[in-house]
Design an enzyme around this catalytic site. Structure first.
Site, mmCIF file in Angstrom:
data_model
loop_
_atom_site.group_PDB
_atom_site.id
_atom_site.type_symbol
_atom_site.label_atom_id
_atom_site.label_comp_id
_atom_site.label_asym_id
_atom_site.label_seq_id
_atom_site.Cartn_x
_atom_site.Cartn_y
_atom_site.Cartn_z
ATOM 1 N N GLY A 98 0.826 -1.212 0.000
ATOM 2 C CA GLY A 98 0.000 0.000 0.000
ATOM 3 C C GLY A 98 0.852 1.250 0.000
ATOM 4 C CG ASP A 319 1.406 -0.911 10.374
ATOM 5 O OD1 ASP A 319 0.246 -0.813 9.936
ATOM 6 O OD2 ASP A 319 2.383 -0.359 9.844
ATOM 7 C CE LYS A 346 -3.606 0.282 8.432
ATOM 8 N NZ LYS A 346 -2.926 1.387 7.747
HETATM 9 C C1 S3P Z 1 2.591 3.405 6.378
HETATM 10 C C2 S3P Z 1 1.538 4.030 6.969
HETATM 11 C C3 S3P Z 1 0.450 3.302 7.643
HETATM 12 C C4 S3P Z 1 0.831 1.864 7.933
HETATM 13 C C5 S3P Z 1 1.500 1.198 6.780
HETATM 14 C C6 S3P Z 1 2.757 1.950 6.386
HETATM 15 C C7 S3P Z 1 3.619 4.239 5.728
HETATM 16 O O1 S3P Z 1 -0.690 3.307 6.820
HETATM 17 O O2 S3P Z 1 -0.304 1.131 8.326
HETATM 18 O O3 S3P Z 1 1.850 -0.131 7.118
HETATM 19 O O4 S3P Z 1 4.726 3.751 5.458
HETATM 20 O O5 S3P Z 1 3.345 5.423 5.479
HETATM 21 P P1 S3P Z 1 -1.713 4.580 6.791
HETATM 22 O O6 S3P Z 1 -0.902 5.762 6.557
HETATM 23 O O7 S3P Z 1 -2.670 4.291 5.683
HETATM 24 O O8 S3P Z 1 -2.388 4.561 8.122
#
Ligand code: S3P
Length: 436
Positions: A98, A319, A346
């Site tokens: 993501g 996380d 997630k």
């Molecule tokens: C992340 C931000 C988080 C986290 C993901 C990594 C990042 O997500 O859950 O594993 O590296 O910016 P969100 O920003 O969507 O909460």
């Protein structure tokens, strides 16, 4: 697609060891991205070679960036400046990541060429409207499945204007996507968020020379400032360390030292939560590494008790809730997690997945719309569980297995390569009681 490996975990009475965990995933993604967008050479030490970060590396290679693997620990990235990326000749595959897809959306929205982002079966289901909406308000042109909210995403880049964006969610991926687009256009782009999410982008962009300020409630970047190549040292990932922190607390005779862990306050919620539950975790040897705070964490077996978790702590531990729910299963009394609706989007729906998995081991756990309620303190039975292809579910259940009454079998475990290559080997060593 991973092959469907499975693993058996036996209960253990003793844990010992001094060890490090692989590099921080969030910081590794950003090091690759910002070094590629900087002028000149960057040397990156301790980068996570997990699949997610390899997706980001592959993306920049396909945008014309030269990356040299000097050694297992050192990478050299030849940055070409904000205007140096080339149009990719093929679709960019973000795999399960993501962070890759959302941050690349911000970068590519401002680049004067066409690009397409796709990912695996899980990533193609995840919500992308949260970055496409603010980027579209800057003038970006995105097409995607399901009314432009899901990948594959096609981007007709360029022609953006700065924006002042009030994000409805505390998301570092949304904040970073907007700042990364804003950084490439003239003028000031500001992002406000309801609670502070991880601030690695802000710290590292400043470290590379961006004109960026953080203030309570948000961050602002002034566009088109050139970034300059730097040396970056990446600390161990607190999200990976978290599995061993919980293991060290719930196994009856445990004492472990996890060295060189990033303890940035926007990420260290898990330490505070476990300490509030009665966990013995001591921070020693605290120091600074490339703009990030780092410490060694000493963990000893502890009798945990249930607590209520919500509010600003949630984004600071987002996380870690799969493994926090495991800690709660071993804690006396009730633990309630609220304000954590984000867990539903997630790598999988982590509320549903943890309720299924811990429920299968006879834990008294109930899903809430925005969290879960766990009545802990009863011995977990053995049994069979599924990771749902989610690395953090697989590793959380391995930790649960260390403290259960009988062996547990976890299916679909190859996904741990996403963020923690070497997890199973390290777990065997630490639970074998050997010094590492
Ligand atoms: C992340 C931000 C988080 C986290 C993901 C990594 C990042 O997500 O859950 O594993 O590296 O910016 P969100 O920003 O969507 O909460």
């Amino acid at each position: 697609m991973h092959e469907m490996k499975s693993r058996n975990i036996a209960p253990t009475q003793r844990l010992r060891g001094e060890f490090t965990v692989p590099g921080d995933k969030s910081i590794s993604h950003r090091a690759i991205m910002f070094a590629s967008l900087a002028e000149g050479e960057s040397r990156v030490f301790g980068l996570l070679r997990g699949e997610d970060c390899l997706s980001t590396l592959g993306a920049f290679r396909s945008l014309g960036i030269e990356v040299v693997e000097k050694s297992d620990n050192e990478l050299i990235i030849h940055g070409r400046g904000l205007a140096g990326l080339q149009e990719p000749t093929d679709v960019i595959d973000c795999g399960n990541s993501g962070t890759t897809m959302r941050l690349m959306s911000g970068i590519l929205a401002a680049q004067p060429f066409f690009s397409v982002l796709t990912g695996d079966q899980y990533l193609r289901k995840r919500p992308m409207g949260r970055v496409i909406d603010p980027l579209t308000s800057m003038g970006a042109r995105f097409l995607g499945r399901n009314a432009h909210t899901q990948a594959p995403l096609a981007i007709d880049g360029g022609g953006l204007e700065p924006v002042e964006y009030h994000s409805p969610i505390a998301s570092a991926q949304v904040k970073s996507a907007v700042l990364l687009a804003g950084m490439q256009v003239d003028g000031a782009t500001t992002v406000y968020e309801p609670h502070l999410s991880r601030d690695h982008s802000e710290r590292m962009l400043r470290y590379f020379g961006a004109d960026l300020e953080s203030f309570p409630g948000g961050a602002r970047v002034n566009g088109r400032v050139q970034l300059t190549g730097r040396e970056v040292e990446i600390p161990g990932d607190i999200s990976s360390a978290a599995f061993f922190l919980v293991a060290g607390l719930i196994v009856p005779d445990a004492e472990i030292l996890v060295k060189n862990v990033g303890v940035n306050p926007t990420r260290s919620g898990v330490i505070e939560i476990l300490q509030q539950m009665g966990g013995s975790i001591e921070l020693t040897n605290q120091r600074e590494l490339s703009g990030e705070s780092v410490a060694d964490l000493l963990v000893k077996s502890s009798q945990l008790h249930g607590i209520e978790i919500g509010g600003e702590l949630i984004p600071r531990a987002i996380d870690e809730f799969p493994v926090i729910s495991v800690a709660a299963a071993f804690a006396e009394g009730v633990t309630t997690i609220r304000d954590a609706r984000e867990l539903r989007v997630k790598e999988t729906d982590r509320i549903a997945a943890m309720c299924e998995c811990l429920g299968a081991l006879d834990v008294n756990i109930e899903p809430l719309e925005d969290g879960m309620r766990i009545v802990g303190g009863e011995l977990l039975t053995g049994g069979e569980v599924n990771s749902y292809g989610d690395h953090r579910i697989a590793m959380s259940m391995a930790i649960a297995g260390l403290g259960a009454a009988a062996e547990i079998k976890i299916s679909d475990t190859a996904c741990t390569e996403t963020s923690f290559p070497g997890f199973w080997e390290l777990l065997t060593l630490v639970s074998g009681g050997q010094e590492i």
